[in-house]
Design an enzyme around this catalytic site. Structure first.
Site, mmCIF file in Angstrom:
data_model
loop_
_atom_site.group_PDB
_atom_site.id
_atom_site.type_symbol
_atom_site.label_atom_id
_atom_site.label_comp_id
_atom_site.label_asym_id
_atom_site.label_seq_id
_atom_site.Cartn_x
_atom_site.Cartn_y
_atom_site.Cartn_z
ATOM 1 N N ASP A 165 3.378 0.483 -5.892
ATOM 2 C CA ASP A 165 2.817 1.549 -5.074
ATOM 3 C C ASP A 165 1.401 1.814 -5.573
ATOM 4 O O ASP A 165 0.957 1.270 -6.592
ATOM 5 C CB ASP A 165 3.683 2.805 -5.142
ATOM 6 C CG ASP A 165 3.575 3.646 -3.871
ATOM 7 O OD1 ASP A 165 2.544 3.557 -3.173
ATOM 8 O OD2 ASP A 165 4.529 4.376 -3.561
ATOM 9 N N TYR A 166 0.699 2.649 -4.855
ATOM 10 C CA TYR A 166 -0.732 2.845 -5.086
ATOM 11 C C TYR A 166 -1.017 3.245 -6.538
ATOM 12 O O TYR A 166 -0.647 4.332 -6.987
ATOM 13 C CB TYR A 166 -1.252 3.918 -4.141
ATOM 14 C CG TYR A 166 -2.740 3.919 -3.909
ATOM 15 C CD1 TYR A 166 -3.284 3.385 -2.756
ATOM 16 C CD2 TYR A 166 -3.606 4.484 -4.836
ATOM 17 C CE1 TYR A 166 -4.651 3.394 -2.518
ATOM 18 C CE2 TYR A 166 -4.972 4.504 -4.624
ATOM 19 C CZ TYR A 166 -5.496 3.961 -3.464
ATOM 20 O OH TYR A 166 -6.856 3.972 -3.241
#
Length: 770
Positions: free
Chosen positions: A299-300
């Site tokens: 994820d980011y």
């Protein structure tokens, strides 16, 4: 500038398989490429890639400048641009639109040494430009074909805009409505969630991933993110192995079996290890036991955040841990592009792990057809024809109507009469064209939803008076910032009360703003925000004929409304066609059939609350009516939910009877046949979700009091009777033990069938010899 011809000559000189060139591949129909030939081509390409280029394929950057404008000259944007040119970027996100994607793709294809095209990712959560209901609302339809079609609509519009990869579906099971991201998933149940996960994957990816109107899907967040402690975003998940294997993992397994091509990790820790660095779930389970051959993305910036968690010392160790755990691509953390080359050269990271990651990424690029034609998704005419197509509006309208849940309808206020009524429409959300779009709709245009007011105005036979009553939001409405609510201004109350007094029926549209749910939108209260509750009570005092229409992205605690308001409609945030869907349901042109995918609590103190809980050793008052406290309960509210999982009414009524099994004693391995009769006993044609639950009365681990194991959406004319059949196999009768081993144990089972998880018929059987 290095041309594609020079690229072909370079590859020819380095290939071990004669006749293969990237240029030749790009002239082929991707459907001609067998799996074996794709693997051979990946081998050949890997053999001529530098370590820097391999690390580049594992690196994803966010969009960082107006791509069709001048190149950036300094800062992070200039660095990213240079990395594009030298093959150190394998994917990008949030770049969208044919012109923008073509511009960035041309940089990589024409200027990097090998010209390996980018994969373009985007959050197509519930549509692209034309928006479907939020995923939790879609889950309330229990209509898998409609959900699949909804995903296909979003995929088509995104793909036509140059995108070939979506960061959806989110398949996290969650029991806690405080967590804002429940709006993004399929609810609290692993069985329903698994069916929805597979439907959405198939909708996004279609039958041929190289079809330029499909996109690669992502199952996220692997794993446990939906159990974030206290419902607080980015928090730890503190669960046991039984919950992991039986509740969390099944929808991910269903997505993998449906062919999902990518997985995304989460921001949470699981058993005190960040899931982005968790070798057990990524290598042992996902890539090992399940045999997943797509790729895993963080994820980011979640790789870099492992430093902040306190799991690793620095970015270098974060990159090492993530690669070893099985994360193949780094989303916007710079960790891989900065550290992998050094780690391998220093002997601290096995290059074979890097090769495996790159192989997985290239495999998906081949499957998408990008290696055959980097521009296959880039057709400006197709973009014009597909995005916003009228057929898509019809599809999302159909999905929106199917997502609406009728919670209460005393006095039969609904459906509304089409002529001769004086209707007061009250609530700021009734005239809102932005909030109904919901959260996670970054490609859509603001204020493009059909409002409830607009939808109801299309029915001309009644007098319709709209009054705002009270402003909901104060200040900016933004996906990036928290929404502020009006908690003091009640100046609009008198006008609302006056309109209510003069009306035959009052329709009040209240709830959450669309940006009040989603990522980073955890709540410690689940009531109506701002002054809406006070407005509701004052209007009800003036006119008891109130229809409450809820717009929300999570279950709410509406105990006062449930006790007092005669009619309540759960309308969620339904996307572009919100107003038309709500109006058609209110006026009876569509009979609601939705069922809740999450339990509604009586108050916030009950959360997390869910139907498939364990019995406990003291489930009931040992002496009902006596002053006994030694049992599992609250002192100030009953244990039961306000509205249970699977609950939802219709304008008609249904009767269940004649629940039967084909026999009552079964051998291990035998299928259990279940049948039930259902009759439409009301005055309208309608649809009902027939639900089957089981209870394994005792086992080697404690089993839930009920577990959903089957459902069927049945449409019946008024007066019609039908027999519905279910089959229970070992797949439904078993469970995972604490080691992740699937077991089917002998014993006694109860079977429940009905219209929700509480109001059911019951029978039982015995399986095997004890």
């Amino acid at each position: 500038m290095r041309t594609r011809m020079s690229l072909a000559l370079l590859i020819v000189s380095g290939l071990m398989l004669s006749g293969f060139t990237v240029k030749q591949d790009r002239n082929m129909n991707p459907t001609q490429s067998s799996n074996d030939s794709i693997e051979a081509k990946i081998d050949s390409l890997l053999s001529i890639m530098t370590l820097e280029e391999k690390a580049g394929q594992m690196n994803q950057y966010n969009g960082f400048w107006e791509v069709t404008g001048p190149a950036p000259k300094d800062g992070d944007a200039a660095l990213k641009y240079e990395h594009l040119r030298n093959g150190r970027v394998g994917a990008m996100l949030t770049v969208r639109g044919v012109d923008q994607v073509r511009a960035v793709q041309e940089i990589v294809v024409n200027e990097s040494r090998l010209g390996i095209p980018l994969i373009i990712g985007f959050d197509v959560i519930h549509g692209y430009k034309t928006l479907s209901p939020i995923p939790l609302a879609e889950a309330a339809s229990w209509d898998l074909e409609a959900i699949k079609k909804s995903a296909a609509v979003g995929a088509a519009e995104a793909a036509a805009s140059g995108i070939n990869w979506t960061f959806a579906p989110m398949v996290d099971v969650s029991r806690d409505a405080r967590w804002g991201r429940v709006m993004e998933g399929g609810g609290e149940d692993p069985y329903l969630g698994s069916k929805i996960a597979a439907a959405r994957v198939k909708g996004f990816q279609g039958n041929d991933l190289s079809d330029p109107l499909t996109v690669a899907a992502t199952a996220k967040h692997f794993a446990g993110y939906g159990f974030a402690e206290a419902g607080r975003e980015y928090n730890k998940a503190d669960i046991g192995t039984s919950t992991l294997f039986n509740m969390v993992l099944p929808p991910f397994k269903a997505a993998e079996e449906a062919g999902v091509r990518t997985f995304m990790t989460g921001f949470n820790t699981l058993n005190e290890i960040p899931v982005t660095g968790n070798e057990f779930i990524l290598r042992e389970i996902l890539k090992g036991k399940w045999g997943f051959d797509g790729f895993v993305i963080s994820d980011y910036a979640s790789i870099e955040e492992m430093v902040v968690h306190g799991f690793v010392k620095d970015e270098k160790m974060a990159a090492k841990k993530a690669v070893e755990a099985g994360v193949d691509m780094d989303m916007e953390a710079y960790s891989y592009v900065n550290e992998i080359v050094g780690l391998v050269n220093e002997g601290k990271l096995d290059e074979a792990l890097v090769d495996d990651a790159v192989r997985r990424i290239l495999r998906v690029k081949y499957e998408l057809g990008l290696m055959d034609d980097p521009y296959r998704y880039l057709d400006a005419q197709r973009e014009k024809e597909v995005v916003g197509n009228p057929a898509h509006h019809e599809a999302v309208l159909d999905m929106a109507k199917k997502s609406i849940v009728l919670l209460k309808n005393e006095r039969n206020l609904l459906p509304l009469k089409k002529n001769g009524q004086n209707i007061a429409l009250i609530g700021d959300l009734a005239d809102d064209k932005n909030s109904p779009l919901g959260s996670w709709r970054i490609a859509s245009d603001d204020n493009t939803a059909v409002s409830v007011l607009e939808g109801m105005q299309k029915y001309k036979g009644n007098k319709l008076t709209f009054v705002q009553g009270a402003q909901l939001v104060v200040g900016e409405e933004s996906f990036l910032t928290e929404v502020n609510f009006n908690t003091t201004d009640k100046s609009g109350f008198p006008a609302a009360v006056k309109a209510a007094k003069n009306a035959d029926v009052v329709v009040m549209v209240l709830g959450e703003h669309g940006f009040q749910s989603g990522e980073g939108r955890s709540r410690t209260n689940l009531d109506l925000p701002g002054v809406q509750q006070e407005l509701l009570e004052e209007v009800y005092t003036a006119n008891k004929n109130v229809v409450l229409v809820l717009n929300n992205g999570r279950p709410l605690a509406i105990d006062w409304a449930a006790e007092n308001i005669p009619t309540i409609v759960e309308a969620w945030q339904l996307g572009t066609q919100t107003g038309n869907a709500v109006a058609q349901v209110l006026y009876g042109d569509y009979n609601p059939s939705g069922k809740l995918p999450m339990t509604f609590p009586r108050n916030i103190g009950q959360t997390p609350i869910y139907y498939n809980h364990q019995n406990t050793g003291r489930p009931e008052d040992p002496q009902p009516g006596a002053d006994m406290v030694w049992w599992s309960h609250y002192m100030d509210v009953e244990n039961t939910p306000l509205y249970p999982f699977g609950y939802g009414l219709s304008y008609t009524t249904f009767k269940y009877d004649n629940l039967k099994l084909n026999k009552n004693q079964f051998e291990m391995g035998e299928d259990v046949q279940v049948s039930v009769d259902i009759t439409n006993t009301g005055n309208y044609d309608g649809k009902e979700v027939v639900q089957l639950y089981i209870r394994d009365l005792y086992g080697s681990t404690v089993r839930p009091v009920r577990e959903l194991k089957g459902f069927e959406l049945v449409e019946l004319k008024k007066g019609e009777r039908r027999t519905v059949n279910f089959t229970l196999t070992e797949e439904e009768l078993g469970f995972y033990n604490n080691k992740g081993e699937y077991l089917v144990e002998p014993g006694e089972f109860e079977v429940f069938v009905g219209g929700n998880s509480v109001e059911t018929l019951k029978t039982s059987f015995t399986l095997g010899e004890e």
